[in-house]
Write a protein that holds these residues in place. Structure first.
Motif, PDB file in Angstrom:
ATOM      1  N   VAL A  15      35.152  22.656  31.544  1.00 46.45           N
ATOM      2  CA  VAL A  15      36.576  22.318  31.474  1.00 46.45           C
ATOM      3  C   VAL A  15      36.849  21.313  30.368  1.00 46.45           C
ATOM      4  O   VAL A  15      37.867  21.409  29.681  1.00 46.45           O
ATOM      5  N   ALA A  18      36.899  23.420  27.316  1.00 54.22           N
ATOM      6  CA  ALA A  18      38.030  24.352  27.338  1.00 54.22           C
ATOM      7  C   ALA A  18      39.349  23.636  27.106  1.00 54.22           C
ATOM      8  O   ALA A  18      40.297  24.225  26.579  1.00 54.22           O
ATOM      9  N   GLU A  19      39.431  22.366  27.464  1.00 54.04           N
ATOM     10  CA  GLU A  19      40.677  21.607  27.321  1.00 54.04           C
ATOM     11  C   GLU A  19      40.946  21.191  25.883  1.00 54.04           C
ATOM     12  O   GLU A  19      42.090  20.879  25.532  1.00 54.04           O
ATOM     13  N   ASP A  22      43.966  22.521  24.043  1.00 53.22           N
ATOM     14  CA  ASP A  22      44.752  23.264  25.014  1.00 53.22           C
ATOM     15  C   ASP A  22      46.170  22.690  25.084  1.00 53.22           C
ATOM     16  O   ASP A  22      46.408  21.547  24.712  1.00 53.22           O
ATOM     17  N   THR A  49      46.057  16.773  37.796  1.00 51.70           N
ATOM     18  CA  THR A  49      44.858  17.599  37.663  1.00 51.70           C
ATOM     19  C   THR A  49      44.108  17.697  38.983  1.00 51.70           C
ATOM     20  O   THR A  49      43.675  18.783  39.380  1.00 51.70           O
ATOM     21  N   HIS A  53      43.717  21.305  40.504  1.00 52.16           N
ATOM     22  CA  HIS A  53      42.374  21.872  40.516  1.00 52.16           C
ATOM     23  C   HIS A  53      41.781  21.943  41.924  1.00 52.16           C
ATOM     24  O   HIS A  53      40.928  22.792  42.181  1.00 52.16           O
ATOM     25  N   GLU A 116      49.828  23.127  33.811  1.00 50.49           N
ATOM     26  CA  GLU A 116      48.470  23.572  34.146  1.00 50.49           C
ATOM     27  C   GLU A 116      48.467  24.874  34.945  1.00 50.49           C
ATOM     28  O   GLU A 116      47.452  25.572  34.988  1.00 50.49           O
ATOM     29  N   THR A 121      42.309  26.326  31.819  1.00 51.02           N
ATOM     30  CA  THR A 121      41.440  25.472  32.625  1.00 51.02           C
ATOM     31  C   THR A 121      41.665  25.684  34.120  1.00 51.02           C
ATOM     32  O   THR A 121      40.729  25.564  34.905  1.00 51.02           O
ATOM     33  N   THR A 125      38.880  27.028  36.671  1.00 51.60           N
ATOM     34  CA  THR A 125      38.597  26.335  37.930  1.00 51.60           C
ATOM     35  C   THR A 125      38.579  27.316  39.099  1.00 51.60           C
ATOM     36  O   THR A 125      37.733  27.203  39.999  1.00 51.60           O
ATOM     37  N   THR A 146      35.888  19.497  37.460  1.00 51.20           N
ATOM     38  CA  THR A 146      36.934  19.964  36.542  1.00 51.20           C
ATOM     39  C   THR A 146      37.948  18.855  36.249  1.00 51.20           C
ATOM     40  O   THR A 146      38.438  18.751  35.130  1.00 51.20           O
ATOM     41  N   MET A 150      38.772  17.334  32.594  1.00 48.96           N
ATOM     42  CA  MET A 150      40.134  17.170  32.053  1.00 48.96           C
ATOM     43  C   MET A 150      40.360  15.734  31.575  1.00 48.96           C
ATOM     44  O   MET A 150      40.970  15.502  30.529  1.00 48.96           O
TER      45      MET A 150
END
Length: 197
Positions: A15, A18-19, A22, A49, A53, A116, A121, A125, A146, A150
């Protein structure tokens, strides 16, 4: 039951990578540039988050329990592969940040939570929850991992803003995240279809 440390580490690393670049990270930068008050922004990102998540990890684990079997594991693996491809598409900020009416913390919390939903992300998750969420403690490890990922990506973005994003090799980091996500997807597909031979 998966190893909790491995679940936490995998969730955090995937994550965090990946963020990078983003839209939610860009939202953090926009909020920080406009309001220059990092503490309520960071707190809003953390709470949003964690809530988002936790729901996503639980949903992934629930889906995996309801639809257990090779076909579902193959679908989750293909979902990871699709997310890997999606990671290669750069995000752009949607709009200027909203004007705070209930305070900057609440504005950040709501804006980040909504941004989100359906984001890469969050989808990752859900997949991580499906992959590792065999027990409530595993879902907690995915959620914490995750969320930590973030925060690793967004706290420096809030504190350093455009200066940080200008120096980071975002395309490389996005490609690295895509490769890792694809590897996880291929491993899941292999585990699911390998026994069918």
């Amino acid at each position: 039951m998966p190893d909790l440390a491995a679940t936490l580490f995998t969730s955090t690393g995937l994550v965090a990578l990946a963020e990078m670049g983003d839209r939610t990270q860009l939202l953090s930068v926009l909020l920080a540039a406009r309001y220059r008050r990092p503490v309520p922004i960071i707190a809003g990102v953390a709470v949003a988050t964690l809530a988002n998540h936790a729901l996503a990890a639980w949903a992934g684990a629930a889906l995996a329990n309801w639809f257990a079997g090779p076909a579902f594991r193959t679908l989750v693996g293909l979902g990871f592969l699709a997310t890997a491809a999606w990671l290669l598409v750069p995000d752009k900020p949607d709009d200027a940040p909203p004007t705070p009416r209930g305070g900057l913390f609440l504005t950040t919390l709501v804006a980040f939570f909504l941004a989100e939903i359906g984001d890469k992300t969050q989808i990752a998750t859900i997949g991580l929850g499906a992959r590792f969420g065999d027990a409530p403690v595993d879902v907690l490890a995915v959620t914490l991992g995750t969320t930590l990922g973030m925060m690793l990506a967004n706290v420096p973005a809030v504190l350093l803003g455009d200066r940080l994003l200008a120096r980071l090799p975002l395309r490389f980091l996005q490609r690295l995240a895509a490769v890792l996500m694809a590897a996880l997807g291929l491993a899941m597909v292999w585990q699911a279809v390998g026994p069918l031979r």
